[in-house]
Write a protein that holds these residues in place. Sequence first.
Motif, PDB file in Angstrom:
ATOM      1  N   UNK B  53     -14.602   0.689   5.512  1.00 55.31           N
ATOM      2  CA  UNK B  53     -13.319   0.700   6.175  1.00 55.31           C
ATOM      3  C   UNK B  53     -12.966   2.115   6.640  1.00 55.31           C
ATOM      4  N   UNK B  54     -13.568   3.080   6.003  1.00 60.07           N
ATOM      5  CA  UNK B  54     -13.408   4.462   6.440  1.00 60.07           C
ATOM      6  C   UNK B  54     -12.011   5.005   6.242  1.00 60.07           C
ATOM      7  N   UNK B  55     -11.192   4.313   5.469  1.00 54.89           N
ATOM      8  CA  UNK B  55      -9.818   4.761   5.284  1.00 54.89           C
ATOM      9  C   UNK B  55      -9.541   4.989   3.810  1.00 54.89           C
ATOM     10  N   UNK B  56      -8.526   5.765   3.524  1.00 51.39           N
ATOM     11  CA  UNK B  56      -8.158   6.017   2.136  1.00 51.39           C
ATOM     12  C   UNK B  56      -6.867   5.323   1.747  1.00 51.39           C
ATOM     13  N   UNK B  57      -6.029   5.143   2.742  1.00 46.79           N
ATOM     14  CA  UNK B  57      -4.753   4.477   2.464  1.00 46.79           C
ATOM     15  C   UNK B  57      -4.567   3.365   3.489  1.00 46.79           C
ATOM     16  N   UNK B  58      -4.069   2.248   3.016  1.00 47.07           N
ATOM     17  CA  UNK B  58      -3.858   1.119   3.891  1.00 47.07           C
ATOM     18  C   UNK B  58      -2.375   0.799   3.873  1.00 47.07           C
ATOM     19  N   UNK B 239      13.895   2.968   6.279  1.00 47.03           N
ATOM     20  CA  UNK B 239      14.192   1.586   5.934  1.00 47.03           C
ATOM     21  C   UNK B 239      13.134   0.629   6.488  1.00 47.03           C
ATOM     22  N   UNK B 240      11.895   1.108   6.507  1.00 45.44           N
ATOM     23  CA  UNK B 240      10.783   0.290   6.993  1.00 45.44           C
ATOM     24  C   UNK B 240      10.140  -0.421   5.802  1.00 45.44           C
ATOM     25  N   UNK B 241       9.797  -1.693   5.998  1.00 42.03           N
ATOM     26  CA  UNK B 241       9.212  -2.470   4.878  1.00 42.03           C
ATOM     27  C   UNK B 241       7.721  -2.285   4.765  1.00 42.03           C
ATOM     28  N   UNK B 242       7.309  -1.037   4.614  1.00 40.75           N
ATOM     29  CA  UNK B 242       5.868  -0.786   4.570  1.00 40.75           C
ATOM     30  C   UNK B 242       5.347  -0.900   3.145  1.00 40.75           C
ATOM     31  N   UNK B 243       4.241  -1.525   3.043  1.00 40.73           N
ATOM     32  CA  UNK B 243       3.568  -1.626   1.751  1.00 40.73           C
ATOM     33  C   UNK B 243       2.389  -0.663   1.805  1.00 40.73           C
ATOM     34  N   UNK B 244       2.536   0.446   1.092  1.00 43.24           N
ATOM     35  CA  UNK B 244       1.537   1.503   1.206  1.00 43.24           C
ATOM     36  C   UNK B 244       0.691   1.525  -0.046  1.00 43.24           C
ATOM     37  N   UNK B 245      -0.585   1.281   0.096  1.00 46.51           N
ATOM     38  CA  UNK B 245      -1.379   1.491  -1.112  1.00 46.51           C
ATOM     39  C   UNK B 245      -2.747   2.078  -0.847  1.00 46.51           C
ATOM     40  N   UNK B 246      -3.096   3.030  -1.719  1.00 52.62           N
ATOM     41  CA  UNK B 246      -4.407   3.659  -1.598  1.00 52.62           C
ATOM     42  C   UNK B 246      -5.497   2.641  -1.929  1.00 52.62           C
ATOM     43  N   UNK B 247      -6.639   2.772  -1.271  1.00 50.25           N
ATOM     44  CA  UNK B 247      -7.703   1.782  -1.471  1.00 50.25           C
ATOM     45  C   UNK B 247      -8.308   1.848  -2.861  1.00 50.25           C
ATOM     46  N   UNK B 248      -8.231   3.045  -3.479  1.00 47.03           N
ATOM     47  CA  UNK B 248      -8.743   3.145  -4.843  1.00 47.03           C
ATOM     48  C   UNK B 248      -7.943   2.204  -5.746  1.00 47.03           C
ATOM     49  N   UNK B 249      -6.647   2.110  -5.431  1.00 52.73           N
ATOM     50  CA  UNK B 249      -5.776   1.216  -6.182  1.00 52.73           C
ATOM     51  C   UNK B 249      -6.136  -0.243  -5.889  1.00 52.73           C
TER      52      UNK B 249
END
Lengths: 245, 398
Positions: B53-58, B239-249
């Motif tokens: 996926x080449x990303x660290x945070x999704x 006030x954005x409903x973003x769900x931020x999580x690192x891929x390691x998590x």
Amino acid sequence: MARGVHLTDHRNKGWFIVTRNGQLVHATGLSRTYTVGRREIPALRGVDFSINRGEFVVLLGPSGAGKTTTLNLVGGLDRPTGGSLSVAGEVVADGSVHAKESRLNALRREHLGFVFAEFHLLPTLSALENVQVPLIWADESGRDRAEALLCRVGLGHRLTHRPDELSGGEMQRVALARALINQPALLLADEPTANLDTNTRDEIFGLLRELSDEGLAILFATHDHELAERGDTVLRLSDGVIVHD
Amino acid sequence: MNWTAIALKNILRRPIRSILTVAGVGVAIAMLFNLLEFQRGYEKGLRSELSDLGAHIMIVPRGCPYEAATIVLHGGKWPRYMDEEWYQIVRGTEGIEASTAIIMDAIIRDGGRENLIYMGIDENYPSLRQSWRYASGDWFSGTQAAILGSSVARSMGVTAGGSITIEEKGRIPATEVTVAGVLERTNSQDDGLVFLPQHTMQQIFGLQGKLVMILVKLADVTQTEQVTAALRSASAEADAGMNIFPLSELLGTLTSLLSSTRVFVLAIVAVAFIIGGVGVLTTILMAVYERTREIGMMKAMGAAKSDIFRLIWLETLFTTIGGGVAGILLALLSGRGVVALLKTILPHTPADFALGMSGSTLAICMGVSVVLGVVAGTWPAWRAASISPITAIRGGSS
Ligand SMILES: Nc1ncnc2c1ncn2[C@@H]1O[C@H](COP(=O)(O)OP(=O)(O)OP(=O)(O)O)[C@@H](O)[C@H]1O
Ligand SMILES: [Mg+2]
């Protein structure tokens, strides 16, 4: 019967293990009392006897006389409750002192051979393999010797047969060859001909006679009076004691 | 003649009984083998998928994170969208090396049997993918263009320069786009996707101003926590409903989801081992009883206790080692079936997930069969060693 093989090897071995007084087996006051519950059954009540090298001793007595008990004691399979016994230079028992199990194992492994009324052959093994079984724990290989012994007992043509492909007499010959593989000085034979017909009995007995003449000592238990006369010595056992006539 | 030969002949004496005993152990070993390989393969597959996926945070819209993860990793229809403006918030955060926004949707074909997934990407997407190479053609030539994954291109029978039609009856009117490029095979989900320029996709699918996910690549991976925190506070501020999580998590979430299943399977494996072990124990004990006279005679002929102990132990060991080998073969033969089954019952399975055969699993399985033999053989071997030659020889006839 093939006569090519002589049991000279064991003869040499045998000479060294003869006890001081020249006897292979020496028993004095040998007794064995079984305890069943609270009842005491005196199977052997103080017998004295000795066996010399190459001597053919017939232990004669009716059923229950104590023949098997005697053979078990001499063979170190059982321990006496009294008396002393030495076999092939090993003090098996002296009063309440008994030889260790490992010593008795070694005694059986090196100096004794057994044959019984039943043959106790391993059903999955050929005649030749059965004869070699005692070599496993002796850590030896002796295919040639096993083959020679089978020839000696007249079974050279049945080497690869399994027990279920042999007659009773043939099975007893295999058992005999197996008992001889470690070149024993003494063969303990507990009614080895009991399950055989008269002809076969005589053949096996004749074979034992020859082996004895070649230097093997034999203690042969039987209730068969006919056979008694053909040994060197007869020990008459009755109700746990030796009777002299 | 030696102990090994005698032990083997004894085992072969009752072939059916021995085969059943070996099979009992084999089933337990096969289960253990599959469990171990599954764990290894699953984690490996997941890890490689995430690194692909080449990303660290999704960043996804609020919702069930497992569902989100599945969609991120395999593509699919996502019922929630986020505003395009959120992307600006993300881009404004410090510590980010690259980021890309994605819109995704699926068109159901063949009456629901097949799903073709479309992904609307921007020019940053290829830089996050490790294996973005063209088999033919190149990046979108204009707005009405598409890039096809290798297996989609093959099944549609088009190459760069051709064209495809996007259509779903009642929702999306037929639109023709030119195939600008076809990707090389990657063995990842990209092979099955149709890529469209983001704005074109939003227009065609009626998803103007919407995004499904944002992928973030960090300049420094050790800063994951700080950047995640910064993104979360920025999201809260706007006030954005973003769900931020690192891929390691995410990896942790997915594997922990599995651990309950694993405990359950492990319990079944343990039961299988108890059944197999008791089977071995009773078989060998039975064989010892049957051969009491034989063993007594061996002792009469001078075999020591230790000799008899060794013989019976060897027989047990041969049985369980035989079971170990049979179990490994069984596991290798059934591996595909097991994977197919797991894919239907697990919430998420990595795309290139297979049960392999690793040295460590082989060693563990063989080690367990040896230990099983040692444990199950001790009691029967001890019984055999304690047989009294006189009683054995006296009783019965043979
Ligand atoms: N294990 C035992 N427990 C109790 N009594 C025993 C045991 N073994 C033998 N006896 C008894 O000891 C006596 C002698 O038995 P033994 O087996 O020595 O006789 P035997 O002369 O060999 O007889 P047979 O010709 O029938 O074989 C018998 O009265 C027998 O019942
Ligand atoms: Mg008797």
